[in-house]
Scaffold this motif. Structure first.
Motif, PDB file in Angstrom:
ATOM      1  N   ALA A  41       0.841  -1.203   0.000  1.00 35.91           N
ATOM      2  CA  ALA A  41       0.000   0.000   0.000  1.00 35.91           C
ATOM      3  C   ALA A  41       0.875   1.251   0.000  1.00 35.91           C
ATOM      4  N   GLN A  42       1.940   1.225   0.823  1.00 37.59           N
ATOM      5  CA  GLN A  42       2.825   2.393   0.907  1.00 37.59           C
ATOM      6  C   GLN A  42       3.548   2.637  -0.412  1.00 37.59           C
ATOM      7  N   LEU A  43       4.037   1.563  -1.039  1.00 32.95           N
ATOM      8  CA  LEU A  43       4.711   1.714  -2.340  1.00 32.95           C
ATOM      9  C   LEU A  43       3.749   2.293  -3.372  1.00 32.95           C
ATOM     10  N   GLY A  44       2.492   1.837  -3.309  1.00 33.60           N
ATOM     11  CA  GLY A  44       1.486   2.355  -4.230  1.00 33.60           C
ATOM     12  C   GLY A  44       1.275   3.843  -4.036  1.00 33.60           C
ATOM     13  N   MET A  45       1.172   4.271  -2.773  1.00 27.54           N
ATOM     14  CA  MET A  45       0.965   5.694  -2.523  1.00 27.54           C
ATOM     15  C   MET A  45       2.180   6.515  -2.956  1.00 27.54           C
ATOM     16  N   TRP A  46       3.393   5.985  -2.730  1.00 21.94           N
ATOM     17  CA  TRP A  46       4.588   6.712  -3.168  1.00 21.94           C
ATOM     18  C   TRP A  46       4.631   6.820  -4.691  1.00 21.94           C
ATOM     19  N   THR A 102       0.688   7.383  14.978  1.00 21.29           N
ATOM     20  CA  THR A 102       1.410   6.685  16.047  1.00 21.29           C
ATOM     21  C   THR A 102       0.454   6.213  17.145  1.00 21.29           C
ATOM     22  N   VAL A 103      -0.544   7.032  17.504  1.00 23.15           N
ATOM     23  CA  VAL A 103      -1.455   6.573  18.572  1.00 23.15           C
ATOM     24  C   VAL A 103      -2.439   5.523  18.060  1.00 23.15           C
ATOM     25  N   ALA A 159      -2.644   0.261   7.512  1.00 23.70           N
ATOM     26  CA  ALA A 159      -2.258   0.729   6.175  1.00 23.70           C
ATOM     27  C   ALA A 159      -3.087   1.927   5.689  1.00 23.70           C
ATOM     28  N   PRO A 160      -4.428   1.899   5.826  1.00 20.72           N
ATOM     29  CA  PRO A 160      -5.187   3.056   5.319  1.00 20.72           C
ATOM     30  C   PRO A 160      -4.773   4.368   5.996  1.00 20.72           C
ATOM     31  N   ALA A 161      -4.544   4.320   7.310  1.00 20.42           N
ATOM     32  CA  ALA A 161      -4.146   5.534   8.027  1.00 20.42           C
ATOM     33  C   ALA A 161      -2.783   6.021   7.534  1.00 20.42           C
ATOM     34  N   THR A 162      -1.821   5.093   7.381  1.00 20.95           N
ATOM     35  CA  THR A 162      -0.479   5.464   6.937  1.00 20.95           C
ATOM     36  C   THR A 162      -0.518   6.072   5.544  1.00 20.95           C
ATOM     37  N   VAL A 163      -1.281   5.456   4.659  1.00 22.18           N
ATOM     38  CA  VAL A 163      -1.324   5.901   3.265  1.00 22.18           C
ATOM     39  C   VAL A 163      -2.023   7.266   3.147  1.00 22.18           C
ATOM     40  N   ALA A 164      -3.121   7.430   3.907  1.00 21.33           N
ATOM     41  CA  ALA A 164      -3.802   8.734   3.908  1.00 21.33           C
ATOM     42  C   ALA A 164      -2.862   9.810   4.448  1.00 21.33           C
ATOM     43  N   ALA A 165      -2.097   9.450   5.487  1.00 15.74           N
ATOM     44  CA  ALA A 165      -1.152  10.410   6.066  1.00 15.74           C
ATOM     45  C   ALA A 165      -0.097  10.811   5.040  1.00 15.74           C
TER      46      ALA A 165
END
Lengths: 96, 213
Positions: B20-25, B84-85, B183-189
């Protein structure tokens, strides 16, 4: 640390970003000639590096992730290099 | 909440998260080129019309611009904190932080709207009511074309980000995220931080030139 508190690195980064914002506005009003633009862009780059490294967690990411993150900048660099090596070397920017 | 399971094509949640992160990058790389093209056009025209661009930039509202930069930087901080929280299963706090960040995004758009209204009253809007005299009028027109296109497209990205943060905040409230699955939170961030970085450069290019002269 209670587990709802912001990690210190996030807090420090946020304060550093606000300080850099103040610094860049202050610098913009100093008559430094062409240095003003360079300084503004250098500070903007600094802020972006903080956001990318800490907020976007690239500091702790794998090499593959960093390569993906850098890919856009790499191609952007080529675009700037080719375009500006034309426009910046013309005697008049609009000469045909 | 039942424990999150990876989608069928992934070995585990960790792999799913990294994908997911690679996709967002990858998406961000296309966005870098999108905004980068605009900024390249700006650089070309500014080197051709340095005096006109400095004169035009002095007409932008630096106080609103600077406050808005602070607003976006702060909302980015809140989103990073929320991720993080959320990983520590502090669902309530994570959702409040995400909604606060979305609220700051709304504040950004409101200030931007006020700025546009002031510029409309000053007859600085190309194609709508642009009226400007003096030897640099053509360069000032070019500058404001760039200004409205770049900040308008950026505002669209902010508006999309606000919706995304609101949805992620709701998911967080439902206790969907944990250290294993976020993953959704990280990618949105990642997206929100990118929108922040774009603004940092737009601020330097639009509001700061010509202030000392």
């Amino acid at each position: 640390m209670k587990n709802w508190q912001p990690p210190r690195e996030l807090l420090v980064s946020w304060l550093a970003l606000l300080a850099l914002l103040g610094l860049t506005v202050l610098c913009a009003y100093q008559p430094l000639g062409a240095v003003n633009t360079g300084l503004a862009l250098a500070i903007a780059t600094g802020k972006s590096l903080i956001v990318a490294a800490v907020f976007m967690e690239l500091r702790r990411s794998s090499a593959l992730m960093i390569a993906f993150a850098a890919a856009g900048l790499f191609w952007l660099g080529i675009m700037f290099w080719l375009a500006l090596s034309d426009y910046l070397t013309r005697t008049s920017p609009y000469a045909s | 909440m039942p424990e999150a399971q990876p989608a069928f094509q992934f070995v585990d949640l960790r792999q799913q998260q990294q994908t997911a992160q690679l996709g967002m990058w990858t998406f961000i790389a296309t966005e870098v080129l999108f905004f980068g093209g605009l900024i390249l056009a700006y650089c070309v025209y500014r080197t051709g019309n340095p005096d006109g661009f400095a004169e035009a930039a002095r007409h932008t509202k630096i106080v609103i611009g600077a406050i808005n930069t602070g607003v976006l930087l702060t909302s980015s901080f809140l989103v990073a904190w929320a991720v993080t929280v959320a990983r520590l299963r502090q669902s309530g706090i994570a959702s409040v932080l995400l909604w606060l960040a979305a609220l700051l995004g709304l504040g950004f758009l409101a200030l931007k709207g006020i700025e546009y209204a002031i510029e409309y009253h000053e007859h600085l809007v190309p194609a709508l009511n642009f009226a400007y005299g003096g030897p640099n009028a053509a360069s000032v027109y070019l500058f404001f074309c760039f200004y409205f296109i770049a900040t308008g497209l950026h505002a669209l990205h902010v508006a999309i980000g606000i919706v995304v943060l609101a949805v992620i905040g709701r998911q967080a409230r439902r206790g969907l995220y944990s250290d294993r699955y976020h993953a959704p939170a990280t990618v949105a961030a990642l997206y929100w931080h990118f929108v922040d970085v774009v603004w940092v450069f737009l601020f330097a290019l639009i509001y700061l030139p010509g202030r000392a002269s």
